[in-house]
Design a protein around this motif. Sequence first.
Motif, PDB file in Angstrom:
ATOM      1  N   ALA A 126     -24.640   2.812   8.895  1.00 38.78           N
ATOM      2  CA  ALA A 126     -25.643   3.527   8.106  1.00 38.78           C
ATOM      3  C   ALA A 126     -26.815   2.598   7.804  1.00 38.78           C
ATOM      4  O   ALA A 126     -26.987   2.133   6.671  1.00 38.78           O
ATOM      5  CB  ALA A 126     -25.017   4.047   6.811  1.00 38.78           C
ATOM      6  N   PRO A 127     -27.631   2.286   8.814  1.00 40.18           N
ATOM      7  CA  PRO A 127     -28.740   1.343   8.624  1.00 40.18           C
ATOM      8  C   PRO A 127     -29.704   1.747   7.511  1.00 40.18           C
ATOM      9  O   PRO A 127     -30.297   0.882   6.854  1.00 40.18           O
ATOM     10  CB  PRO A 127     -29.452   1.359   9.986  1.00 40.18           C
ATOM     11  CG  PRO A 127     -28.409   1.830  10.950  1.00 40.18           C
ATOM     12  CD  PRO A 127     -27.545   2.789  10.184  1.00 40.18           C
ATOM     13  N   GLU A 128     -29.856   3.046   7.308  1.00 37.28           N
ATOM     14  CA  GLU A 128     -30.761   3.502   6.251  1.00 37.28           C
ATOM     15  C   GLU A 128     -30.249   3.083   4.873  1.00 37.28           C
ATOM     16  O   GLU A 128     -31.031   2.810   3.951  1.00 37.28           O
ATOM     17  CB  GLU A 128     -30.952   5.020   6.313  1.00 37.28           C
ATOM     18  CG  GLU A 128     -29.748   5.882   5.941  1.00 37.28           C
ATOM     19  CD  GLU A 128     -28.670   5.933   7.025  1.00 37.28           C
ATOM     20  OE1 GLU A 128     -27.610   6.519   6.753  1.00 37.28           O
ATOM     21  OE2 GLU A 128     -28.892   5.402   8.126  1.00 37.28           O
ATOM     22  N   ARG A 177     -20.847  -5.280   6.192  1.00 30.13           N
ATOM     23  CA  ARG A 177     -21.597  -5.236   7.440  1.00 30.13           C
ATOM     24  C   ARG A 177     -21.177  -4.044   8.286  1.00 30.13           C
ATOM     25  O   ARG A 177     -22.008  -3.372   8.893  1.00 30.13           O
ATOM     26  CB  ARG A 177     -21.384  -6.560   8.202  1.00 30.13           C
ATOM     27  CG  ARG A 177     -22.003  -6.644   9.582  1.00 30.13           C
ATOM     28  CD  ARG A 177     -23.421  -6.113   9.685  1.00 30.13           C
ATOM     29  NE  ARG A 177     -24.322  -6.666   8.698  1.00 30.13           N
ATOM     30  CZ  ARG A 177     -25.439  -6.055   8.328  1.00 30.13           C
ATOM     31  NH1 ARG A 177     -25.782  -4.878   8.847  1.00 30.13           N
ATOM     32  NH2 ARG A 177     -26.225  -6.600   7.423  1.00 30.13           N
ATOM     33  N   GLY A 178     -19.882  -3.751   8.306  1.00 21.54           N
ATOM     34  CA  GLY A 178     -19.400  -2.585   9.038  1.00 21.54           C
ATOM     35  C   GLY A 178     -19.978  -1.292   8.494  1.00 21.54           C
ATOM     36  O   GLY A 178     -20.349  -0.392   9.252  1.00 21.54           O
ATOM     37  N   TYR A 179     -20.065  -1.215   7.171  1.00 25.50           N
ATOM     38  CA  TYR A 179     -20.630  -0.024   6.530  1.00 25.50           C
ATOM     39  C   TYR A 179     -22.117   0.108   6.871  1.00 25.50           C
ATOM     40  O   TYR A 179     -22.586   1.190   7.245  1.00 25.50           O
ATOM     41  CB  TYR A 179     -20.437  -0.120   5.019  1.00 25.50           C
ATOM     42  CG  TYR A 179     -21.194   0.927   4.229  1.00 25.50           C
ATOM     43  CD1 TYR A 179     -20.802   2.264   4.256  1.00 25.50           C
ATOM     44  CD2 TYR A 179     -22.308   0.576   3.469  1.00 25.50           C
ATOM     45  CE1 TYR A 179     -21.501   3.222   3.537  1.00 25.50           C
ATOM     46  CE2 TYR A 179     -23.015   1.528   2.743  1.00 25.50           C
ATOM     47  CZ  TYR A 179     -22.604   2.850   2.787  1.00 25.50           C
ATOM     48  OH  TYR A 179     -23.303   3.795   2.081  1.00 25.50           O
ATOM     49  N   THR A 221     -23.302  -8.255  -0.878  1.00 21.31           N
ATOM     50  CA  THR A 221     -23.094  -9.502  -0.145  1.00 21.31           C
ATOM     51  C   THR A 221     -22.643  -9.213   1.276  1.00 21.31           C
ATOM     52  O   THR A 221     -21.892  -8.266   1.521  1.00 21.31           O
ATOM     53  CB  THR A 221     -22.035 -10.369  -0.869  1.00 21.31           C
ATOM     54  OG1 THR A 221     -22.459 -10.577  -2.225  1.00 21.31           O
ATOM     55  CG2 THR A 221     -21.857 -11.714  -0.194  1.00 21.31           C
ATOM     56  N   GLU A 222     -23.075 -10.032   2.204  1.00 21.65           N
ATOM     57  CA  GLU A 222     -22.838  -9.830   3.634  1.00 21.65           C
ATOM     58  C   GLU A 222     -21.395 -10.179   4.003  1.00 21.65           C
ATOM     59  O   GLU A 222     -21.124 -11.192   4.642  1.00 21.65           O
ATOM     60  CB  GLU A 222     -23.813 -10.701   4.430  1.00 21.65           C
ATOM     61  CG  GLU A 222     -23.746 -10.520   5.933  1.00 21.65           C
ATOM     62  CD  GLU A 222     -24.678  -9.439   6.464  1.00 21.65           C
ATOM     63  OE1 GLU A 222     -24.188  -8.584   7.204  1.00 21.65           O
ATOM     64  OE2 GLU A 222     -25.860  -9.458   6.134  1.00 21.65           O
ATOM     65  N   THR A 223     -20.445  -9.338   3.593  1.00 19.89           N
ATOM     66  CA  THR A 223     -19.055  -9.473   4.023  1.00 19.89           C
ATOM     67  C   THR A 223     -18.840  -8.633   5.282  1.00 19.89           C
ATOM     68  O   THR A 223     -19.681  -7.795   5.640  1.00 19.89           O
ATOM     69  CB  THR A 223     -18.097  -8.975   2.932  1.00 19.89           C
ATOM     70  OG1 THR A 223     -18.343  -7.584   2.692  1.00 19.89           O
ATOM     71  CG2 THR A 223     -18.294  -9.751   1.630  1.00 19.89           C
ATOM     72  N   LYS A 224     -17.699  -8.828   5.945  1.00 13.64           N
ATOM     73  CA  LYS A 224     -17.397  -8.028   7.135  1.00 13.64           C
ATOM     74  C   LYS A 224     -17.328  -6.546   6.790  1.00 13.64           C
ATOM     75  O   LYS A 224     -17.800  -5.693   7.545  1.00 13.64           O
ATOM     76  CB  LYS A 224     -16.071  -8.484   7.743  1.00 13.64           C
ATOM     77  CG  LYS A 224     -16.125  -9.835   8.426  1.00 13.64           C
ATOM     78  CD  LYS A 224     -14.768 -10.201   9.013  1.00 13.64           C
ATOM     79  CE  LYS A 224     -14.799 -11.578   9.661  1.00 13.64           C
ATOM     80  NZ  LYS A 224     -13.464 -11.976  10.185  1.00 13.64           N
TER      81      LYS A 224
END
Length: 247
Positions: free
Chosen positions: A196-198, A190-192, A184-187
């Motif tokens: 690490a976009p991959e 999102r930071g993680y 889920t898109e939590t802060k």
Amino acid sequence: MTKRFEDKVVVITGGSDGIGLATAQLFAEEGALVYITARRQALLDQAVSQIGHGAVGVQGDVTNLDDLTKLYDHVARDHGKVDVVFANAGMHQPISLEALEEAHFDATFDLNVKGLVFTVQKALPLMTEGGVIVLNGSIAGSKAYPGQSLYNASKAAVRSFARSWTIDLKDRGIRVNVVSPGATETKLMRGYFDAAPEAEAEVIKGVPLGRLGHLEDVANAVLFLASSESSFVAGHELFVDGGVAAV
């Protein structure tokens, strides 16, 4: 038009951020009298301001039973009842079996298990027939994600409590269910993923619906489980994960 939770007293632990905050906002918009907890006063104050609608913040740590007593004493003085509990406070601490130490075990199980148990137990004297308890689980309680066996097990315990408490509380007319989010898109997440976009691409690849969950996806599921719309749903685990656990 009457709102679904008009004048209902709702208690949400871990309500200053993420899923807890999003859920508190929706409950408040639906007419609920919302009480949230958090350990840090500054974040709690900010969340209360954001929620509006007369929301109340009670600073405390759910692993501290005195803090939980303080929370419910406050609610009892104000309203004398609790209609809905969303036991949301928890933590995610990935650690391999080889590396875990006693401190890791204590931290995870104190918050995710002990804190949840006593959040519910201490609410019961204020709950009457028609009351609802929603526990925040995770699909990790049903799937064996690597390197996080402690977290997986703590969320499996949450699932088990819902089954047991459904039987224990049925004569009191109190329903218990679990909402189990996936990624889920939590802060925090999102930071993680920004680092690490991959990893984000790999996670999304495994989601049948092709995206991360939104906070509102989980919040809406909690409100459904807490509402009369789910009056014949009990002991159930509702996955909010885009299909990951089901297919």
